[in-house]
Design a protein around this motif. Structure first.
Motif, short mmCIF file in Angstrom:
data_model
loop_
_atom_site.label_atom_id
_atom_site.label_comp_id
_atom_site.label_asym_id
_atom_site.label_seq_id
_atom_site.Cartn_x
_atom_site.Cartn_y
_atom_site.Cartn_z
N VAL A 178 1.09 -1.48 0.54
CA VAL A 178 0.17 -0.22 0.05
C VAL A 178 0.90 1.21 0.27
N ALA A 179 0.72 2.90 -1.25
CA ALA A 179 1.36 3.63 -0.96
C ALA A 179 0.41 4.77 -0.63
N LEU A 180 0.31 5.37 -0.02
CA LEU A 180 -0.86 6.99 -0.35
C LEU A 180 -0.63 7.69 -0.88
N GLU A 181 -1.52 8.42 -2.20
CA GLU A 181 -1.89 9.22 -2.22
C GLU A 181 -1.44 10.60 -1.94
N GLN A 182 -1.77 11.15 -1.23
CA GLN A 182 -1.39 12.24 -0.69
C GLN A 182 -1.13 11.85 1.31
N VAL A 183 -0.40 12.51 1.79
CA VAL A 183 0.26 12.33 3.32
C VAL A 183 -0.09 13.30 3.94
#
Length: 212
Positions: A178-183
């Motif tokens: 999983v990777a986030l589009e915004q952090v």
């Protein structure tokens, strides 16, 4: 004489009471984000503060993701390796003195037991959920949020602990692909050691960000 409040000990007591299993679940595998939110945030937010800071954090981020991909265990030694890049220093040992955050409003004490306690907390972040099991480990979002907060409140390094917590969260998510589009919502909102509702809210925020 009044004993100074130790917000780390408050957190250690509270983290066992947070209803982590109530965290909003996410469907895995998660969809691929339109952009790499971690890299984007570092290249904008951190670069605006210091190009050197951004370069160092990007290097550490790549290492954290490589460790996640290779299955390197999440230990203090692993965090320390990342932190040497974050701070551009030859060593990043466990702090030896009380630490402070939020303008001094939170104080994190010391103790010979802290390194072992942190190791135990980090090990808990690695457990993967088993569908249908009554004693299943926590959902991904809960484990990632808890690990992030653990590093925030153990405050293990003399500097750069918010960045270390961010890398820890990124590692836990990356282990699940999983990777986030915004952090930004994760990195910019302060979390408090005595706020169980806020701890669970962070897990639910991650679920929202994963689903964006």
């Amino acid at each position: 004489m009044t004993t100074a409040t130790d917000h780390l000990r408050i957190w250690l007591a509270l983290r066992t009471q947070v209803p982590w299993h109530q965290a909003r679940p996410v469907a895995l595998p998660a969809r691929r984000p339109a952009r790499d939110g971690a890299v984007h945030d570092i290249r904008t937010h951190d670069h605006a503060r210091s190009p050197h800071r951004a370069h160092s954090l990007l290097t550490a981020l790549a290492l954290a993701r490589a460790d996640a991909a290779s299955g390197t265990p999440l230990t203090f030694a692993t965090l320390s390796t990342w932190q040497r890049h974050v701070l551009d220093v030859p060593e990043a040992p466990f702090r030896r003195h009380p630490a402070y955050a939020k303008g001094g409003r939170e104080r994190y004490g010391t103790g010979a037991d802290l390194p072992a306690l942190l190791e135990a907390c980090l090990a808990e972040a690695a457990a993967e959920a088993v569908a249908g099991a009554e004693d299943s480990p926590l959902p991904l979002t809960a484990r990632a949020a808890r690990a992030y907060l653990d590093v925030c409140f153990f405050h293990p390094f003399d500097d750069g602990n918010a960045r270390s917590a961010f890398l820890t969260l990124t590692y836990v998510l990356a282990r699940a692909g999983v990777a986030l589009e915004q952090v930004g919502p994760v990195r910019r909102i302060q979390r408090h050691a005595d706020d169980p509702e806020g701890a669970l809210a962070l897990a639910d925020l991650l679920a929202v960000l994963i689903g964006v």
